[in-house]
Design an enzyme around this catalytic site. Structure first.
Site, short mmCIF file in Angstrom:
data_model
loop_
_atom_site.label_atom_id
_atom_site.label_comp_id
_atom_site.label_asym_id
_atom_site.label_seq_id
_atom_site.Cartn_x
_atom_site.Cartn_y
_atom_site.Cartn_z
N ASP A 161 4.10 37.80 -90.29
CA ASP A 161 3.35 36.54 -90.15
C ASP A 161 1.90 36.88 -89.84
OD1 ASP A 161 3.03 33.66 -89.91
OD2 ASP A 161 2.73 34.03 -87.78
N SER A 162 1.05 35.87 -89.95
CA SER A 162 -0.37 36.06 -89.62
C SER A 162 -0.57 36.24 -88.12
CB SER A 162 -1.17 34.85 -90.10
OG SER A 162 -0.64 33.66 -89.57
N CYS A 167 5.32 33.70 -92.78
CA CYS A 167 4.09 32.90 -92.88
C CYS A 167 4.14 32.03 -94.14
CB CYS A 167 2.89 33.85 -92.94
SG CYS A 167 1.32 33.00 -93.06
N GLU A 177 -0.78 26.76 -80.15
CA GLU A 177 -1.19 27.98 -79.46
C GLU A 177 -1.78 27.68 -78.09
OE1 GLU A 177 -3.16 31.00 -81.67
OE2 GLU A 177 -1.71 30.89 -83.29
N CYS A 192 4.79 24.99 -91.98
CA CYS A 192 3.90 25.93 -91.30
C CYS A 192 4.66 26.45 -90.09
CB CYS A 192 2.61 25.23 -90.86
SG CYS A 192 1.55 26.25 -89.82
N HIS A 228 3.88 27.07 -87.15
CA HIS A 228 3.61 26.47 -85.83
C HIS A 228 4.22 25.08 -85.66
CE1 HIS A 228 0.66 29.64 -85.90
NE2 HIS A 228 0.23 29.35 -84.69
N1 DGL Z 1 1.44 31.35 -90.15
C1 DGL Z 1 0.62 30.35 -90.83
C2 DGL Z 1 1.51 29.53 -91.78
O1 DGL Z 1 2.70 29.40 -91.60
C3 DGL Z 1 -0.08 29.44 -89.84
C4 DGL Z 1 -1.16 30.10 -89.04
C5 DGL Z 1 -2.30 30.62 -89.89
O2 DGL Z 1 -3.05 29.79 -90.48
O3 DGL Z 1 -2.46 31.82 -89.96
O4 DGL Z 1 1.02 29.00 -92.73
#
Ligand code: DGL
Length: 268
Positions: A6-7, A69, A149, A186, A188
Site C-alpha cells: 500500500d502507499s 492500495c 489518519e 479506498c 482509508h
Molecule cells: N491507499 C490509497 C488508496 O487506497 C489511499 C491513500 C493514498 O492516496 O495514498 O487509494
C-alpha cells in the site's frame, strides 16, 4: 509469504481482513510512507512507485502479492502482473466490483475513492464489465484520507464531510434514483464507514473492498493449492519512512498496538 502493498498505513485495513481470513499465513506488509499519498499523483508516477514496491516485496520470497492500495490497483495492476509474471497478483478493484454488483438490486452503484482511482475509471469499467446495464457514479473523496489518519473517523467533522461529498447523490432530493449500493474504494474509507452511513441512510448497501479482497485471496490460494494448512502465521511490517508515525497511526487501522521496533525501515 504473502506480500501486501500500500502507499502507507491505509492498506492495514486490508491486512486486518487478510489476517482474519487467513490466520495461518505469513504476511509481509509494505507501506510506501515516503511517497504517499498516491491518490493525488499521476498514473505514470503511481505505476513507477508500484513497480518498485512490488520488486522489493518479491525479494521476500512471495507466493502471492496483494495490491491493497486502490489507486495502485486502479492504474498499475497490469504492469505489476507483467513484471511478477510467476506470481498471482491480486488487486482490490475486481473483488470490490464483484461484491458491488452482487449487492445492488437497482444497478445504481456509487464508488467513493481517491482522485486517481476515479480518474483511471477502473472501478467503473470493472462494474460495467459484469453488469453492462449498471449506472455507476464515481466520486473522489480525498478529505476522508486525512480524517482517518488524524483519528477523526467519527463525529461531527467526519459526518459533515460525508454530507459534503454524498448529499447531492443520496439526499432525499435524489429520491428513488439514488444508488442502492456504495463501494468504499479506498483503503482509508472503512475507517469512516459510520460517518458515511449517516449521509447515505440505513438502506444503502456499503461494500468494503477490504473484506471482499480477503475472501478473494483465500479463494485464489485454495484454487492454486497454495493455502497454508496450519501453523501460527506471522507478520513483518515495512515502511519507507517514519516508522514511528506508521506504528502510531497504523495501530488504529490494524486495531492492535504496533511496537515501533516491529516496523522495519526500507529504501526502494
Ligand atoms: N491507499 C490509497 C488508496 O487506497 C489511499 C491513500 C493514498 O492516496 O495514498 O487509494
Amino acid at each position: 509469504m504473502i506480500g501486501v502493498f500500500d502507499s502507507g498505513v491505509g492498506g492495514l485495513t486490508v491486512l486486518k481482513a487478510l489476517l482474519r481470513e487467513l490466520p495461518a499465513e505469513r504476511f509481509v506488509y509494505l507501506g510506501d510512507t515516503a511517497r504517499l499519498p498516491y491518490g493525488t499523483k499521476s498514473a505514470e508516477t503511481v505505476s513507477r512507485y508500484a513497480l518498485q514496491a512490488a520488486e522489493a516485496l518479491a525479494g521476500y520470497g512471495l507466493k502471492c502479492l496483494v495490491m491493497a492500495c486502490n489507486t495502485a490497483s486502479a492504474v498499475a495492476l497490469p504492469a505489476v502482473r507483467a513484471q511478477l509474471s510467476a506470481l498471482p497478483v491480486i488487486g482490490v478493484i475486481e473483488p470490490g466490483a464483484e461484491a458491488a454488483v452482487a449487492a445492488s438490486a437497482s444497478g445504481r452503484i456509487a464508488v467513493l475513492a481517491t482522485e486517481g482511482t476515479v480518474r483511471g475509471g477502473a472501478y467503473q469499467q470493472a462494474i460495467l464489465r459484469r453488469s453492462p446495464e449498471a449506472e455507476v457514479y464515481a466520486l473522489p473523496a480525498p478529505l476522508f484520507v486525512a480524517l482517518a489518519e488524524e483519528g477523526l473517523s467519527e463525529g461531527p467533522i467526519a459526518e459533515a464531510v460525508a454530507h459534503h461529498y454524498l448529499d447531492a447523490l443520496f439526499a432525499p432530493a435524489g429520491g428513488a434514483s439514488a444508488p442502492d449500493t456504495l463501494v468504499l474504494g479506498c483503503t482509508h474509507f472503512p475507517m469512516v464507514a459510520a460517518a458515511i452511513r449517516t449521509a447515505v441512510g440505513p438502506a444503502v448497501r456499503i461494500v468494503d473492498s477490504a473484506e471482499t479482497t480477503a475472501r478473494h485471496v483465500r479463494a485464489a490460494l485454495c484454487q492454486a493449492g497454495l493455502a497454508q494448512a496450519g501453523g501460527q502465521g506471522g507478520l513483518r511490517l515495512l515502511a519507507t519512512d517514519a516508522p514511528e508515525r506508521f506504528a502510531r497511526i497504523g495501530a488504529r487501522f490494524l486495531e492492535r498496538p504496533i511496537g515501533i521496533r516491529e516496523v522495519e525501515l526500507i529504501d526502494l
